[in-house]
Design a protein around this motif. Structure first.
Motif, PDB file in Angstrom:
ATOM      1  N   THR A  61      14.378  43.918  42.920  1.00  0.00           N
ATOM      2  CA  THR A  61      14.906  42.671  43.481  1.00  0.00           C
ATOM      3  C   THR A  61      15.334  41.709  42.373  1.00  0.00           C
ATOM      4  OG1 THR A  61      14.425  40.696  44.792  1.00  0.00           O
ATOM      5  CG2 THR A  61      12.538  41.752  43.769  1.00  0.00           C
ATOM      6  N   THR A  62      16.290  40.854  42.704  1.00  0.00           N
ATOM      7  CA  THR A  62      16.733  39.841  41.742  1.00  0.00           C
ATOM      8  C   THR A  62      15.677  38.749  41.593  1.00  0.00           C
ATOM      9  OG1 THR A  62      17.936  38.775  43.551  1.00  0.00           O
ATOM     10  CG2 THR A  62      19.212  40.201  42.063  1.00  0.00           C
ATOM     11  N   PHE A  63      14.715  38.656  42.527  1.00  0.00           N
ATOM     12  CA  PHE A  63      13.652  37.659  42.380  1.00  0.00           C
ATOM     13  C   PHE A  63      12.605  38.203  41.410  1.00  0.00           C
ATOM     14  CE2 PHE A  63       9.929  35.134  43.166  1.00  0.00           C
ATOM     15  CZ  PHE A  63      10.472  33.856  43.226  1.00  0.00           C
ATOM     16  N   GLY A  64      12.537  37.571  40.262  1.00  0.00           N
ATOM     17  CA  GLY A  64      11.585  37.994  39.234  1.00  0.00           C
ATOM     18  C   GLY A  64      11.912  39.346  38.632  1.00  0.00           C
ATOM     19  N   GLY A  65      13.071  39.905  38.984  1.00  0.00           N
ATOM     20  CA  GLY A  65      13.441  41.230  38.469  1.00  0.00           C
ATOM     21  C   GLY A  65      12.404  42.275  38.827  1.00  0.00           C
ATOM     22  N   GLY A  91       7.493  37.275  50.058  1.00  0.00           N
ATOM     23  CA  GLY A  91       6.238  37.775  49.490  1.00  0.00           C
ATOM     24  C   GLY A  91       6.171  37.514  47.990  1.00  0.00           C
ATOM     25  N   TYR A  92       7.289  37.747  47.319  1.00  0.00           N
ATOM     26  CA  TYR A  92       7.325  37.551  45.855  1.00  0.00           C
ATOM     27  C   TYR A  92       7.287  36.069  45.494  1.00  0.00           C
ATOM     28  CZ  TYR A  92       8.048  42.507  45.545  1.00  0.00           C
ATOM     29  OH  TYR A  92       7.854  43.853  45.646  1.00  0.00           O
ATOM     30  N   VAL A  93       7.869  35.228  46.357  1.00  0.00           N
ATOM     31  CA  VAL A  93       7.856  33.782  46.106  1.00  0.00           C
ATOM     32  C   VAL A  93       6.399  33.294  46.112  1.00  0.00           C
ATOM     33  CG1 VAL A  93       8.510  31.533  47.073  1.00  0.00           C
ATOM     34  CG2 VAL A  93      10.191  33.394  47.009  1.00  0.00           C
ATOM     35  N   ALA A  94       5.598  33.798  47.049  1.00  0.00           N
ATOM     36  CA  ALA A  94       4.206  33.354  47.191  1.00  0.00           C
ATOM     37  C   ALA A  94       3.242  34.116  46.261  1.00  0.00           C
ATOM     38  CB  ALA A  94       3.763  33.540  48.641  1.00  0.00           C
ATOM     39  N   ASP A  95       3.683  35.221  45.707  1.00  0.00           N
ATOM     40  CA  ASP A  95       2.806  36.141  44.954  1.00  0.00           C
ATOM     41  C   ASP A  95       2.073  35.492  43.778  1.00  0.00           C
ATOM     42  OD1 ASP A  95       2.093  38.969  43.841  1.00  0.00           O
ATOM     43  OD2 ASP A  95       3.136  37.980  42.189  1.00  0.00           O
ATOM     44  N   LYS A  96       0.812  35.903  43.594  1.00  0.00           N
ATOM     45  CA  LYS A  96       0.035  35.438  42.444  1.00  0.00           C
ATOM     46  C   LYS A  96      -0.423  36.612  41.570  1.00  0.00           C
ATOM     47  CE  LYS A  96      -1.715  31.059  44.154  1.00  0.00           C
ATOM     48  NZ  LYS A  96      -1.064  31.012  45.471  1.00  0.00           N
ATOM     49  N   SER A  97      -0.007  37.821  41.935  1.00  0.00           N
ATOM     50  CA  SER A  97      -0.489  39.015  41.230  1.00  0.00           C
ATOM     51  C   SER A  97       0.548  39.638  40.305  1.00  0.00           C
ATOM     52  CB  SER A  97      -0.941  40.076  42.235  1.00  0.00           C
ATOM     53  OG  SER A  97      -1.874  39.543  43.126  1.00  0.00           O
ATOM     54  N   TYR A  98       1.763  39.125  40.303  1.00  0.00           N
ATOM     55  CA  TYR A  98       2.852  39.627  39.442  1.00  0.00           C
ATOM     56  C   TYR A  98       3.266  41.054  39.797  1.00  0.00           C
ATOM     57  CZ  TYR A  98       1.374  35.591  36.711  1.00  0.00           C
ATOM     58  OH  TYR A  98       1.035  34.318  36.322  1.00  0.00           O
ATOM     59  N   ILE A 137       3.309  28.444  34.674  1.00  0.00           N
ATOM     60  CA  ILE A 137       3.318  28.259  36.135  1.00  0.00           C
ATOM     61  C   ILE A 137       4.577  28.875  36.748  1.00  0.00           C
ATOM     62  CG2 ILE A 137       3.346  26.506  37.984  1.00  0.00           C
ATOM     63  CD1 ILE A 137       1.806  24.711  35.767  1.00  0.00           C
ATOM     64  N   LYS A 138       5.720  28.596  36.121  1.00  0.00           N
ATOM     65  CA  LYS A 138       6.962  29.212  36.624  1.00  0.00           C
ATOM     66  C   LYS A 138       7.516  30.124  35.533  1.00  0.00           C
ATOM     67  CE  LYS A 138      11.399  28.196  38.872  1.00  0.00           C
ATOM     68  NZ  LYS A 138      12.363  28.922  38.066  1.00  0.00           N
ATOM     69  N   GLY A 139       6.957  31.290  35.457  1.00  0.00           N
ATOM     70  CA  GLY A 139       7.403  32.276  34.466  1.00  0.00           C
ATOM     71  C   GLY A 139       8.665  32.982  34.946  1.00  0.00           C
ATOM     72  N   PHE A 140       9.090  33.966  34.176  1.00  0.00           N
ATOM     73  CA  PHE A 140      10.313  34.706  34.522  1.00  0.00           C
ATOM     74  C   PHE A 140      10.173  35.434  35.863  1.00  0.00           C
ATOM     75  CE2 PHE A 140      11.875  35.472  29.859  1.00  0.00           C
ATOM     76  CZ  PHE A 140      11.837  34.110  29.646  1.00  0.00           C
ATOM     77  N   ASN A 141       8.925  35.674  36.258  1.00  0.00           N
ATOM     78  CA  ASN A 141       8.655  36.350  37.536  1.00  0.00           C
ATOM     79  C   ASN A 141       9.009  35.487  38.740  1.00  0.00           C
ATOM     80  OD1 ASN A 141       6.346  34.781  36.562  1.00  0.00           O
ATOM     81  ND2 ASN A 141       5.351  35.386  38.465  1.00  0.00           N
ATOM     82  N   LYS A 142       9.223  34.166  38.510  1.00  0.00           N
ATOM     83  CA  LYS A 142       9.572  33.271  39.627  1.00  0.00           C
ATOM     84  C   LYS A 142      11.042  32.842  39.576  1.00  0.00           C
ATOM     85  CE  LYS A 142       5.445  33.117  41.529  1.00  0.00           C
ATOM     86  NZ  LYS A 142       5.187  33.911  42.745  1.00  0.00           N
ATOM     87  N   ALA A 143      11.834  33.478  38.698  1.00  0.00           N
ATOM     88  CA  ALA A 143      13.244  33.101  38.568  1.00  0.00           C
ATOM     89  C   ALA A 143      14.128  34.099  39.316  1.00  0.00           C
ATOM     90  CB  ALA A 143      13.622  33.095  37.096  1.00  0.00           C
ATOM     91  N   VAL A 144      15.286  33.614  39.780  1.00  0.00           N
ATOM     92  CA  VAL A 144      16.268  34.530  40.361  1.00  0.00           C
ATOM     93  C   VAL A 144      17.195  34.977  39.227  1.00  0.00           C
ATOM     94  CG1 VAL A 144      18.126  34.819  42.049  1.00  0.00           C
ATOM     95  CG2 VAL A 144      16.142  33.397  42.620  1.00  0.00           C
TER      96      VAL A 144
END
Ligand code: GLA
Length: 382
Positions: A61-65, A91-98, A137-144
């Motif tokens: 996915t483009t969300f967080g790659g 799910g990825y937007v809310a995710d805390k497990s990466y 808090i907003k790492g690359f995993n939270k970027a589109v």
């Protein structure tokens, strides 16, 4: 055929073509793009499904790659999805497990959320007690990420790019990042990471896939046999920050030089194992003489016959046994992700390197190119 019948047939055919374009059945040797949901601020998120010539599939996915699914065969040729994840972007937007995510700007921890580079101290976002974990808090995993499909000789490629701005989570300088995933016809997921900067900064990129070679939702991974090509590991303190020591694995539960079941020593009365709540440690890989990838780890699931090999150019690998998964997170297909139902092998530079001058450096200078490669190879040897 009567005119009204022709009309119905035509509408039906049109409907089928439309469905085929929006939800195509994956064809061997193809890449399909589909909508995957939206971010909290309404940005469109896509899912790319890369199907190789044998029909095995990697979805990104483009969300967080994030790697959303990896469908690979067992010894009888039966496909199963061997990674944890979610059914949609939400799910990825809310995710805390990466789950499956691209992690940056600094994969793993930076102690006390600060570091000094060329005499200047940078204060980072704290998101793990006193420390910075996986970019803040907003790492690359939270970027589109922006996506582009590329042609590859040996499979399907997807290029993702992202510009991290000067000051994001406290890190200095704009950083241009490109990650290319290639899903090969030989069932290997090759990840090529590169980054450039205009001023000196630190970078440490990784992928945070959680694997269960029996298929996600098939139970725990304690019976998987693991080999890690490491003679040493980096012991940690109570905040999981390396103490700076490189400790021999000999006579410890960290000796995976010979294949050993993940669960064999996980509950052993060992100080490091208690600090991690299981394995959550960086291993010091035997570095090859050349700059190519070398075999870092090999995991065998005796039940399904699936084997995963991790090859990398990186000096370290974080072996994490899903100790924080508690069954509260509901993933793909409604599966509750319980403790130790998956393992991670995150290739990386060592945690807290910016504060540990003796560790291999994570500094990136202008004019230089950060470039690392990691490949996850799946097979079912006889
Ligand atoms: C890494 C860390 C773990 C944990 C997971 C995400 O593997 O080392 O401690 O934070 O990420 O839950």
């Amino acid at each position: 055929m009567k005119r009204w019948m022709k009309g119905i047939a035509f509408t039906g055919a049109l409907l089928m073509t439309t469905l085929a374009t929006t939800h195509p059945t994956p064809q061997p040797g193809s890449t399909n793009k589909k909508p995957f949901g939206k971010t909290a601020d309404g940005q469109q998120v896509d899912l790319y499904v890369l199907t190789n010539k044998s029909g095995a599939e990697a979805a990104i996915t483009t969300f967080g790659g994030a790697v959303v699914s990896l469908k690979v065969p067992d010894r009888n040729g039966k496909l199963a999805d061997v990674v944890l994840g979610y059914d949609s972007a939400e799910g990825y937007v809310a995710d805390k497990s990466y789950f499956g995510a691209l992690v940056g700007r600094y994969g793993n921890r930076i102690g006390h959320a600060q570091f000094t580079l060329d005499g200047k101290t940078y204060t980072l976002a704290k998101n793990n007690g006193e420390n910075t974990l996986h970019g803040g808090i907003k790492g690359f995993n939270k970027a589109v990420w922006s996506a582009k499909t590329l042609s590859a000789k040996d499979g399907q490629s997807l290029e993702l790019s992202y510009l991290s701005n000067d000051g994001d989570e406290g890190f200095p300088v704009d950083l241009k990042v490109t990650v290319t995933y290639t899903w090969t016809d030989a069932n290997a997921l090759k990840i090529d990471y590169s980054a450039t900067t205009d001023k000196k900064t630190v970078v440490n990129l990784t992928n945070h896939s959680y694997f269960n070679l029996g298929g996600q939702g098939s139970g725990d991974i304690l019976g998987h046999q693991l080999m890690i090509a490491a003679d040493k590991f980096t012991p940690v303190d109570a905040g999981l920050i390396p103490t700076g020591e490189l400790r021999e694995v000999t006579n410890t539960p960290f000796d995976f030089r010979k294949p050993t079941a993940i669960g064999a020593r996980i509950d052993q009365d060992d100080e490091q194992m208690k600090l991690g709540g299981g394995y959550d440690h960086n291993f010091v890989l035997r570095m090859p003489m050349d700059r190519g990838q070398s075999l870092a780890a090999r995991v065998v699931d005796p039940a399904s016959g699936r084997v995963l090999e991790v090859w990398t150019t990186e000096p370290g690998i974080q072996f994490y046994t899903g100790n924080f998964l508690d069954g509260e997170t509901i993933g793909k297909g409604g599966v509750a992700y319980t403790k130790r139902s998956a393992f991670c092998l995150e290739t990386q530079h060592f945690p807290d390197s910016p504060n540990k001058p003796k560790f291999p450096s994570t500094a990136l200078s202008p004019g230089a190119r950060y470039h690392t490669i990691t490949t996850y190879k799946f097979s079912t040897p006889k």
